[in-house]
Scaffold this motif. Structure first.
Motif, PDB file in Angstrom:
ATOM      1  N   TYR A 254     -86.307   6.796 -56.161  1.00 25.02           N
ATOM      2  CA  TYR A 254     -85.504   8.068 -56.963  1.00 25.02           C
ATOM      3  C   TYR A 254     -85.630   9.305 -56.377  1.00 25.02           C
ATOM      4  O   TYR A 254     -84.522  10.016 -55.942  1.00 25.02           O
ATOM      5  CB  TYR A 254     -86.174   8.021 -58.447  1.00 25.02           C
ATOM      6  CG  TYR A 254     -85.378   9.036 -59.268  1.00 25.02           C
ATOM      7  CD1 TYR A 254     -83.916   9.084 -59.718  1.00 25.02           C
ATOM      8  CD2 TYR A 254     -86.089  10.053 -59.788  1.00 25.02           C
ATOM      9  CE1 TYR A 254     -83.706  10.049 -60.447  1.00 25.02           C
ATOM     10  CE2 TYR A 254     -85.598  11.258 -60.389  1.00 25.02           C
ATOM     11  CZ  TYR A 254     -84.302  10.896 -61.045  1.00 25.02           C
ATOM     12  OH  TYR A 254     -83.642  12.123 -61.958  1.00 25.02           O
ATOM     13  N   MET A 404     -77.009  13.120 -61.846  1.00 24.37           N
ATOM     14  CA  MET A 404     -77.764  12.127 -62.522  1.00 24.37           C
ATOM     15  C   MET A 404     -77.568  11.932 -64.177  1.00 24.37           C
ATOM     16  O   MET A 404     -77.390  10.826 -64.687  1.00 24.37           O
ATOM     17  CB  MET A 404     -79.426  12.162 -62.487  1.00 24.37           C
ATOM     18  CG  MET A 404     -79.628  12.163 -61.159  1.00 24.37           C
ATOM     19  SD  MET A 404     -79.290  10.877 -60.135  1.00 24.37           S
ATOM     20  CE  MET A 404     -80.258   9.365 -60.997  1.00 24.37           C
ATOM     21  N   LYS A 407     -74.017  10.193 -64.093  1.00 27.17           N
ATOM     22  CA  LYS A 407     -74.114   8.893 -64.005  1.00 27.17           C
ATOM     23  C   LYS A 407     -74.722   8.149 -65.267  1.00 27.17           C
ATOM     24  O   LYS A 407     -74.199   7.008 -65.624  1.00 27.17           O
ATOM     25  CB  LYS A 407     -75.449   8.477 -63.041  1.00 27.17           C
ATOM     26  CG  LYS A 407     -75.601   7.269 -62.699  1.00 27.17           C
ATOM     27  CD  LYS A 407     -76.553   7.100 -61.557  1.00 27.17           C
ATOM     28  CE  LYS A 407     -76.738   5.708 -61.067  1.00 27.17           C
ATOM     29  NZ  LYS A 407     -77.870   5.498 -59.955  1.00 27.17           N
TER      30      LYS A 407
END
Length: 454
Positions: A254, A404, A407
């Motif tokens: 990540y 993010m 997403k």
């Protein structure tokens, strides 16, 4: 001295229990266990094991009623269903190495439970002094089945199938029975070592034993000491030879996925280091730690760091990175949305995760959007939860235009998401904390809040 009362969850061993007196942990042993632990020769061996870092430190306390030992305090108690693969493997090896060394001194461990092992500075330590007993010549190792169910079978499950063992151990404190694992393994793997000996054959013998009404009593068997030692050595070789679960998770890479700029990561690291250095907390909880970059930074100033993440790959990588260092970081596989509950008899044998350890300082970095969007936790509930974890901490806000965040919500209906935004976040946080400083991280729009409660 007057013998202290046993802890609520320490009742299974009739000859030894754990007690707390004046914030000190005690082992109180009677009967044969008390005799063994008071033997000067045994004490000398145990002292050597303590010096080599294999056994928990202890100090005898004078008592005419029992053998009482004041034992070293472990900063944070963890359980096998919170460990990664390599942690459970290392705990198994410590157990087997101790068995071999004790056997050479005509001693043995009465049981083979990973709950008898704790981690200090990412190193496993055997803690159950009351498990040490005299070796009886010819008597087989009674704890073999327990070792398989709580150590070997969970490791086999993960190694062969890449299936996490943690849910199995959390669901059953007695571990994974051989019949259960046999049903999960592919047919061809059941007939190959090591599953053939330790899983398939054991499942067959258990069924046969039940069918004939336990006609064969293992206590009538005779096993030479040399054969028992070879059994420990072969098990050790089996455990060492297991391969780690294959593949990596989405989150283990990540911090290196290209979404986060070097500028963002460096600025975030500097802010966290500056705040934690000034705060100088004793105990830090890193919630959603990923691979531990910020847990390591916190560890530069804090005495102890507990780093949790639901992703075992991340925790395993962190453990491997730190087990050869002196840093006091304990990585654990724990989902903040579903932490370990109180378990066992009357819920007293295994304490709930967030009821353990001290509450001093927390890190909740790049976690708010996961908890509030993926976990459907309202912002005010999230802030209330953080207030129970520590009086001070750093929490990161991720804006709705962050890659993010987008997403996370791309396949979600807006109606299914609780209100989320920086104003709502700040209002929720200010209900439980005072905001000391805010730091906007360059190139991201993310904000770090250093918060403190009265």
């Amino acid at each position: 001295m007057h013998l202290p009362e046993r802890m609520a969850g320490s009742f299974r061993d009739p000859e030894c229990y754990v007690a707390i007196a004046e914030d000190t942990f005690l082992r109180v042993a009677t009967g044969l266990t008390g005799e063994v632990l008071s033997d000067p020769a045994v004490r000398a061996l145990l002292d050597r094991l303590v010096a080599r870092g294999r056994l928990i430190g202890f100090e005898p306390i004078a008592s005419s009623d029992a053998t009482v030992l004041r034992v070293e305090t472990i900063p944070f108690i963890s359980y096998p269903y919170e460990w990664s693969f390599e942690m459970l493997r290392d705990a198994a090896l410590v157990h087997l190495d101790l068995q071999i060394e004790l056997l050479d001194a005509d001693l043995i461990l009465k049981d083979a439970s990973p709950y008898n092992v704790q981690f200090r500075q990412c190193r496993p330590l055997f803690i159950d002094l009351g498990s040490i007993a005299r070796y009886v010549p010819g008597q087989p190792w009674a704890a073999y089945s327990q070792f398989c169910q709580l150590f070997l079978n969970p490791l086999l499950l993960s190694s062969i199938l890449s299936v996490p063992f943690q849910p199995f151990l959390r669901a059953s404190l007695d571990g994974i029975p051989p019949a259960t694992l046999a049903r999960l393994l592919p047919m061809h793997r059941r007939w190959l070592p090591p599953a053939l000996t330790h899983v398939t054959l054991q499942a067959f013998l258990n069924r046969h034993s039940s069918a004939v009404g336990n006609a064969t009593d293992s206590r009538t068997m005779t096993v030479p000491k040399t054969a028992m030692r070879r059994q420990f050595e072969r098990l050790r070789g089996t455990v060492v030879g297991l391969s780690r679960p294959s593949g990596t998770s989405n989150w283990s890479t990540y911090t290196n996925d290209g979404v986060h700029s070097t500028e963002y990561v460096q600025a975030k690291s500097e802010v966290v280091r500056s705040i934690v250095t000034r705060a100088h907390p004793e105990f830090v909880w890193d919630l959603g730690s990923n691979t531990g970059r910020f847990a390591q930074i916190a560890g530069e100033s804090a005495s102890h760091v507990v780093a949790i993440d639901s992703d075992e790959s991340c925790i395993d990588a962190m453990y491997v990175a730190h087990r050869s260092t002196a840093s006091d970081i304990l990585p654990l596989v724990v989902d903040v949305l579903n932490p370990s509950p109180a378990q066992g008899w009357f819920g007293t044998e295994r304490t709930a995760f967030f009821a353990r350890g001290r509450r001093d300082f927390f890190l909740a970095l790049a976690l708010t959007h996961h908890v509030c969007v993926s976990g459907h936790v309202p912002l005010d509930e999230w802030a209330r939860f953080l207030s129970t974890i520590g009086r001070r901490g750093i929490v990161e806000f991720v804006p709705t235009d962050d890659p993010m965040f987008r997403k996370l919500v791309q396949w979600r209906s807006p109606e299914g998401i609780h209100p989320y935004g920086q104003a709502a976040f700040e209002a929720a946080i200010r209900t439980h904390f005072r905001v000391v400083t805010t730091s906007v991280l360059p190139g991201s729009g993310r904000v770090l809040y250093f918060v403190e409660s009265d």
